[in-house]
Design an enzyme around this catalytic site. Sequence first.
Site, PDB file in Angstrom:
ATOM      1  N   GLY A   1       0.807  -1.207   0.000  1.00 16.51           N
ATOM      2  CA  GLY A   1       0.000   0.000   0.000  1.00 16.51           C
ATOM      3  C   GLY A   1       0.843   1.260   0.000  1.00 16.51           C
TER       4      GLY A   1
ATOM      5  N   ARG B   1       7.203   1.756   0.986  1.00 17.54           N
ATOM      6  CA  ARG B   1       7.457   0.312   1.019  1.00 17.54           C
ATOM      7  C   ARG B   1       7.749  -0.199  -0.383  1.00 17.54           C
ATOM      8  NH1 ARG B   1       2.848  -2.187   3.948  1.00 17.54           N
ATOM      9  NH2 ARG B   1       3.679  -0.919   5.636  1.00 17.54           N
TER      10      ARG B   1
ATOM     11  N   ARG C   1      -0.708  -8.674  -3.249  1.00 18.97           N
ATOM     12  CA  ARG C   1      -0.645  -7.594  -2.262  1.00 18.97           C
ATOM     13  C   ARG C   1       0.225  -8.025  -1.093  1.00 18.97           C
ATOM     14  NH1 ARG C   1      -2.305  -3.920   1.414  1.00 18.97           N
ATOM     15  NH2 ARG C   1      -3.558  -4.617   3.189  1.00 18.97           N
TER      16      ARG C   1
ATOM     17  N   GLU D   1      -8.455  -5.718   7.198  1.00 19.39           N
ATOM     18  CA  GLU D   1      -7.602  -4.849   6.384  1.00 19.39           C
ATOM     19  C   GLU D   1      -8.497  -4.090   5.422  1.00 19.39           C
ATOM     20  OE1 GLU D   1      -6.442  -6.100   2.679  1.00 19.39           O
ATOM     21  OE2 GLU D   1      -8.537  -6.498   3.128  1.00 19.39           O
ATOM     22  N   MET D   2      -7.947  -3.432   4.395  1.00 20.77           N
ATOM     23  CA  MET D   2      -8.761  -2.521   3.597  1.00 20.77           C
ATOM     24  C   MET D   2      -8.661  -2.694   2.076  1.00 20.77           C
ATOM     25  SD  MET D   2      -8.386   1.043   5.754  1.00 20.77           S
ATOM     26  CE  MET D   2      -9.762   1.798   4.888  1.00 20.77           C
TER      27      MET D   2
ATOM     28  N   ASP E   1      -1.004  -5.021  13.993  1.00 19.92           N
ATOM     29  CA  ASP E   1      -1.618  -4.660  15.268  1.00 19.92           C
ATOM     30  C   ASP E   1      -2.693  -5.685  15.599  1.00 19.92           C
ATOM     31  OD1 ASP E   1      -4.449  -3.046  14.448  1.00 19.92           O
ATOM     32  OD2 ASP E   1      -2.893  -3.092  12.918  1.00 19.92           O
TER      33      ASP E   1
END
Length: 250
Positions: A30, A34, A97, A193-194, A218
């Site tokens: 994302g 990174r 991903r 997650e998203m 987390d």
Amino acid sequence: MPDPVSAPFTGTPHIAAAPGDFAPLVLMPGDPRRARRIAETFLQDARQVTDIRGILGYTGSHQGVPMSVLASGMGIPSVSIYATELFRYYGVRRIVRVGTAGAIAESVAVRDVVIASAAHTDSSLSRILVDGVMLSLAPSYRLLRAAADAAERETPPGGGAVHVGPVFTSDHFYLDRPALFDALERRGTLAAEMEAAGLYAVACAEGGEALAVLTVSDHLRTSEALTAQERETSFDRALHIAAAALLTDV
């Protein structure tokens, strides 16, 4: 988009790369930082191919095979845009991903890896692609199996567990619904997650292959969390699993 038959291809509204700039195999974090780190430390001879809106993309190779990395930004709308343009206009065949997730299940710990075998979502996405049908959003079985096999071989010092199971893709980062998470956990959901549902939906629509391999950053039960710097640097195991999945049968 211009018709490629009648006009030169000069990129998409969100990607500045030229034809052939992306490899058929793409890693998709994302965070643009990174993506840059993957290009600098994981790919060989990587070159930047796009930077529109600060979303960085690079192409190099891994184990001698051409491979690219492109950031997706945050959320279903953003990942859907970039994945669609990669599959539709750049000849990409596989996207994995490599992101982060918040653990829901007590059996999942911070720094563990979750390979998403399905993506539940409260987004309208699963309902709007086919009229009257709520689609099941799932990854490529070939990539899923390859990632699970690779996870058994990836045993870094002090590495956490690898879990294979469903995730929940939410449109709301600060979602505060304990009863929802309790219900999801009872039904085997590992983490929240998203982006995974968006990626899986696009792959289904565009005829590509996709998978999400997530590092747990987390825990929604204990509030334990990695720092922003740890989130950027603590995903090497997931990255190796993701790359192994991309390379299966290549």
